[in-house]
Scaffold this motif. Structure first.
Motif, PDB file in Angstrom:
ATOM      1  N   ARG A 284     -13.380   0.762  -2.043  1.00  0.00           N
ATOM      2  CA  ARG A 284     -11.841   0.696  -1.549  1.00  0.00           C
ATOM      3  C   ARG A 284     -11.190   1.557  -2.375  1.00  0.00           C
ATOM      4  O   ARG A 284     -11.160   1.088  -3.586  1.00  0.00           O
ATOM      5  CB  ARG A 284     -11.487  -0.635  -1.159  1.00  0.00           C
ATOM      6  N   PHE A 285     -10.192   2.386  -1.949  1.00  0.00           N
ATOM      7  CA  PHE A 285      -9.320   3.114  -2.895  1.00  0.00           C
ATOM      8  C   PHE A 285      -7.934   2.554  -2.455  1.00  0.00           C
ATOM      9  O   PHE A 285      -7.848   2.377  -1.420  1.00  0.00           O
ATOM     10  CB  PHE A 285      -9.314   4.709  -2.456  1.00  0.00           C
ATOM     11  N   ILE A 286      -7.112   2.263  -3.415  1.00  0.00           N
ATOM     12  CA  ILE A 286      -5.908   1.851  -3.283  1.00  0.00           C
ATOM     13  C   ILE A 286      -4.920   3.092  -3.666  1.00  0.00           C
ATOM     14  O   ILE A 286      -4.901   3.722  -4.659  1.00  0.00           O
ATOM     15  CB  ILE A 286      -5.403   0.805  -4.097  1.00  0.00           C
ATOM     16  N   GLN A 287      -4.147   3.657  -2.702  1.00  0.00           N
ATOM     17  CA  GLN A 287      -3.387   4.849  -2.881  1.00  0.00           C
ATOM     18  C   GLN A 287      -1.825   4.635  -2.568  1.00  0.00           C
ATOM     19  O   GLN A 287      -1.585   4.193  -1.466  1.00  0.00           O
ATOM     20  CB  GLN A 287      -3.957   6.072  -2.407  1.00  0.00           C
ATOM     21  N   GLY A 288      -1.036   4.916  -3.267  1.00  0.00           N
ATOM     22  CA  GLY A 288       0.497   5.030  -3.019  1.00  0.00           C
ATOM     23  C   GLY A 288       0.712   6.464  -2.148  1.00  0.00           C
ATOM     24  O   GLY A 288       0.573   7.437  -2.728  1.00  0.00           O
ATOM     25  N   ILE A 289       1.332   6.240  -0.909  1.00  0.00           N
ATOM     26  CA  ILE A 289       1.809   7.475  -0.358  1.00  0.00           C
ATOM     27  C   ILE A 289       2.766   8.320  -0.913  1.00  0.00           C
ATOM     28  O   ILE A 289       2.929   9.483  -0.776  1.00  0.00           O
ATOM     29  CB  ILE A 289       2.151   7.021   1.250  1.00  0.00           C
ATOM     30  N   MET A 290       3.520   7.606  -1.741  1.00  0.00           N
ATOM     31  CA  MET A 290       4.727   8.346  -2.588  1.00  0.00           C
ATOM     32  C   MET A 290       4.235   8.769  -3.880  1.00  0.00           C
ATOM     33  O   MET A 290       4.996   9.018  -4.841  1.00  0.00           O
ATOM     34  CB  MET A 290       6.115   7.639  -2.205  1.00  0.00           C
ATOM     35  N   ASP A 291       3.079   8.447  -4.379  1.00  0.00           N
ATOM     36  CA  ASP A 291       2.507   8.621  -5.725  1.00  0.00           C
ATOM     37  C   ASP A 291       2.702  10.108  -6.030  1.00  0.00           C
ATOM     38  O   ASP A 291       2.178  10.982  -5.337  1.00  0.00           O
ATOM     39  CB  ASP A 291       0.913   8.237  -5.625  1.00  0.00           C
ATOM     40  N   PRO A 292       3.653  10.417  -6.956  1.00  0.00           N
ATOM     41  CA  PRO A 292       3.909  11.816  -7.407  1.00  0.00           C
ATOM     42  C   PRO A 292       2.841  12.500  -7.980  1.00  0.00           C
ATOM     43  O   PRO A 292       2.915  13.779  -8.297  1.00  0.00           O
ATOM     44  CB  PRO A 292       5.212  11.793  -8.159  1.00  0.00           C
ATOM     45  N   ILE A 293       1.880  11.964  -8.615  1.00  0.00           N
ATOM     46  CA  ILE A 293       0.986  12.473  -9.584  1.00  0.00           C
ATOM     47  C   ILE A 293      -0.548  12.661  -8.994  1.00  0.00           C
ATOM     48  O   ILE A 293      -1.377  13.326  -9.295  1.00  0.00           O
ATOM     49  CB  ILE A 293       0.717  11.831 -10.884  1.00  0.00           C
ATOM     50  N   PHE A 294      -0.752  11.911  -7.713  1.00  0.00           N
ATOM     51  CA  PHE A 294      -2.022  11.917  -6.906  1.00  0.00           C
ATOM     52  C   PHE A 294      -1.704  12.178  -5.413  1.00  0.00           C
ATOM     53  O   PHE A 294      -1.649  11.081  -4.599  1.00  0.00           O
ATOM     54  CB  PHE A 294      -2.877  10.587  -7.187  1.00  0.00           C
ATOM     55  N   ASP A 317     -18.855   1.326   7.040  1.00  0.00           N
ATOM     56  CA  ASP A 317     -17.862  -0.126   7.099  1.00  0.00           C
ATOM     57  C   ASP A 317     -17.733  -0.442   5.397  1.00  0.00           C
ATOM     58  O   ASP A 317     -16.763  -1.454   5.293  1.00  0.00           O
ATOM     59  CB  ASP A 317     -18.620  -1.253   7.849  1.00  0.00           C
ATOM     60  N   ARG A 318     -18.333  -0.107   4.716  1.00  0.00           N
ATOM     61  CA  ARG A 318     -18.442  -0.191   3.237  1.00  0.00           C
ATOM     62  C   ARG A 318     -17.703   0.694   2.360  1.00  0.00           C
ATOM     63  O   ARG A 318     -17.338   0.845   1.352  1.00  0.00           O
ATOM     64  CB  ARG A 318     -19.688  -0.041   2.541  1.00  0.00           C
ATOM     65  N   ILE A 319     -16.536   1.459   3.150  1.00  0.00           N
ATOM     66  CA  ILE A 319     -15.660   2.490   2.553  1.00  0.00           C
ATOM     67  C   ILE A 319     -14.393   2.424   3.296  1.00  0.00           C
ATOM     68  O   ILE A 319     -14.203   2.286   4.502  1.00  0.00           O
ATOM     69  CB  ILE A 319     -16.178   3.765   2.353  1.00  0.00           C
ATOM     70  N   SER A 320     -13.291   2.415   2.290  1.00  0.00           N
ATOM     71  CA  SER A 320     -12.076   2.331   2.905  1.00  0.00           C
ATOM     72  C   SER A 320     -10.735   2.732   1.939  1.00  0.00           C
ATOM     73  O   SER A 320     -11.292   2.917   0.784  1.00  0.00           O
ATOM     74  CB  SER A 320     -11.848   0.660   2.922  1.00  0.00           C
ATOM     75  N   MET A 321      -9.787   3.284   2.514  1.00  0.00           N
ATOM     76  CA  MET A 321      -8.784   3.695   1.648  1.00  0.00           C
ATOM     77  C   MET A 321      -7.602   2.962   2.177  1.00  0.00           C
ATOM     78  O   MET A 321      -7.115   3.085   3.306  1.00  0.00           O
ATOM     79  CB  MET A 321      -8.512   5.340   1.598  1.00  0.00           C
ATOM     80  N   SER A 322      -6.891   2.042   1.369  1.00  0.00           N
ATOM     81  CA  SER A 322      -5.904   1.336   1.689  1.00  0.00           C
ATOM     82  C   SER A 322      -4.593   2.216   1.196  1.00  0.00           C
ATOM     83  O   SER A 322      -4.268   2.390   0.055  1.00  0.00           O
ATOM     84  CB  SER A 322      -5.862  -0.208   1.186  1.00  0.00           C
ATOM     85  N   GLU A 323      -3.845   2.421   1.917  1.00  0.00           N
ATOM     86  CA  GLU A 323      -2.759   3.217   1.547  1.00  0.00           C
ATOM     87  C   GLU A 323      -1.160   2.342   1.910  1.00  0.00           C
ATOM     88  O   GLU A 323      -1.128   1.604   2.731  1.00  0.00           O
ATOM     89  CB  GLU A 323      -2.455   4.480   2.627  1.00  0.00           C
ATOM     90  N   PHE A 324      -0.352   2.667   0.950  1.00  0.00           N
ATOM     91  CA  PHE A 324       0.879   1.625   0.878  1.00  0.00           C
ATOM     92  C   PHE A 324       2.210   2.651   0.695  1.00  0.00           C
ATOM     93  O   PHE A 324       2.257   3.717   0.199  1.00  0.00           O
ATOM     94  CB  PHE A 324       0.737   0.642  -0.426  1.00  0.00           C
ATOM     95  N   GLU A 325       3.178   2.347   1.392  1.00  0.00           N
ATOM     96  CA  GLU A 325       4.344   2.866   1.101  1.00  0.00           C
ATOM     97  C   GLU A 325       5.221   2.693  -0.304  1.00  0.00           C
ATOM     98  O   GLU A 325       6.216   2.329  -0.334  1.00  0.00           O
ATOM     99  CB  GLU A 325       5.483   2.595   2.213  1.00  0.00           C
ATOM    100  N   THR A 326       4.421   3.085  -1.403  1.00  0.00           N
ATOM    101  CA  THR A 326       4.809   3.027  -2.707  1.00  0.00           C
ATOM    102  C   THR A 326       4.361   4.148  -3.352  1.00  0.00           C
ATOM    103  O   THR A 326       4.042   5.055  -2.914  1.00  0.00           O
ATOM    104  CB  THR A 326       3.980   1.708  -3.467  1.00  0.00           C
ATOM    105  N   GLY A 327       4.786   4.224  -4.505  1.00  0.00           N
ATOM    106  CA  GLY A 327       4.434   5.315  -5.555  1.00  0.00           C
ATOM    107  C   GLY A 327       3.266   4.933  -6.313  1.00  0.00           C
ATOM    108  O   GLY A 327       2.000   4.791  -5.748  1.00  0.00           O
ATOM    109  N   HIS A 328       3.327   4.999  -7.641  1.00  0.00           N
ATOM    110  CA  HIS A 328       2.043   4.746  -8.462  1.00  0.00           C
ATOM    111  C   HIS A 328       1.759   3.455  -8.879  1.00  0.00           C
ATOM    112  O   HIS A 328       2.275   2.885  -9.869  1.00  0.00           O
ATOM    113  CB  HIS A 328       2.129   5.851  -9.699  1.00  0.00           C
TER     114      HIS A 328
END
Length: 343
Positions: A284-294, A317-328
């Motif tokens: 699972r990847f955790i990513q910020g939608i507003m991350d300025p460097i990724f 079913d074993r791969i996921s990317m959780s996106e959040f309205e955050t930065g880094h």
């Protein structure tokens, strides 16, 4: 005709060089058998890029408990780990006190001044509020969620510095990164070796926690998480935070710390290919939608690349990317949910 002020800029030259790269380790497998063969060969090449292909994992020579203290819902231990061929390593264990651990996690800090922030130890109340507002104390949070957490202070930070760091930069990443590169090694590779030692430490504890081991970290901790999970199959579940993207649109196009650079990597594969080495282990990847460097669009494109490998192995079913309205920023809830599901 080019403007006289821009004639000698190298932007177009660099873009052409990137466009013409061989990318000869990119995952092009179209069936499970060829994918597994690609993984075996590419895992060896990934170790070579890290500069550790011929470097044996340091063997633990001794270990000693430096302190143990109660911290409410968790207990903290600090260990000194000595090996036969690597620098002494400070290793921290956080244990839940209310019940036996439900599993074991290897957790890496990012570009904090030290490991202490993710452990939940702060020099001031202001830094506590700032860290906890973005789950910066994620090792503490995961221990409070019921996991035995093992954290290593990454090279270049805290007690593991070298050289003479600049006064406004609380790490020695620059000094160590270029030192290792001059010897054909890399900072990421050295941090992965430390992670391998930590796994050996966990495996040989007096009372090891039964079951598989997960790995996570944010930012620079996400870097170590992805690379180590790619090359070490002992790690059963991986959750990299705020790192997964394309090499070009993050590490190469945006200014990053020196410790992010693995020479030759982007010429041969992209980050989605690197992550495909983890398939079919849960990822699972955790990513910020507003991350300025990724940048999130590049993260999504690489996620699709990795997803193809999971599809081939019937493990979507074993791969996921959780996106959040955050930065880094990390999200401990998303990580705990994934570990709860798969460990």
């Amino acid at each position: 005709m080019p403007d006289s002020q821009t004639r000698f800029r190298l932007d177009n030259s660099l873009e052409t060089l990137y466009a013409e790269r061989p990318a000869n380790l990119a995952c092009t497998a179209d069936d499970p058998r060829s994918l597994l063969a690609w993984q075996v060969a590419t895992r060896r090449q990934a170790k070579a890029m890290l500069g550790i292909a011929d470097v044996p994992t340091p063997r633990i020579a001794s270990r000693s408990l430096l302190h143990r203290r109660e911290r409410g819902r968790i207990e903290e231990e600090k260990w000194l780990v000595e090996t036969d061929s690597a620098p002494d390593m400070p290793l921290y264990l956080l244990r839940p006190t209310a019940s036996s651990p439900r599993g074991t996690l290897l957790v890496f800090h990012g570009h904090n001044p030290s490991v202490q922030t993710i452990l939940g130890n702060y020099p001031s109340e202001e830094e506590r509020r700032e860290a906890e507002g973005r789950d910066g104390n994620y090792a503490q949070l995961l221990a409070e969620a019921g996991y035995l957490v093992c954290s290593v202070e990454q090279r270049g930070f805290g007690e593991r510095q070298s050289g003479t760091p600049a006064q406004d930069i609380p790490n020695s990443c620059r000094h160590q990164s270029f030192f290792y590169q001059m010897l054909g090694r890399t900072m990421v590779g050295e941090r992965c070796l430390d992670g391998k030692v930590a796994l050996d430490f966990l495996a040989t504890m007096e009372n090891p926690v039964a079951g598989d081991i997960g790995i996570t970290g944010n930012s620079g901790g996400g870097t170590t998480t992805l690379w180590l999970a790619a090359i070490d199959e002992r790690l059963a579940v991986a959750v990299p935070g705020c790192y997964f993207c394309s090499f070009k649109e993050s590490i190469m196009d945006i200014r990053h710390c020196e410790c992010n650079y693995v020479p030759g990597s982007a010429s041969r594969l992209d980050m989605g290919d690197l992550a495909a080495l983890i398939a079919p282990r849960p990822l699972r990847f955790i990513q910020g939608i507003m991350d300025p460097i990724f940048p999130i669009d590049a993260s999504r494109a690489e996620f699709a690349r990795t997803g193809k490998a999971y599809e081939l192995l019937e493990a979507s079913d074993r791969i996921s990317m959780s996106e959040f309205e955050t930065g880094h920023a990390y999200n401990a809830g998303a990580a705990a949910e994934w570990f709860d599901r798969w460990l």
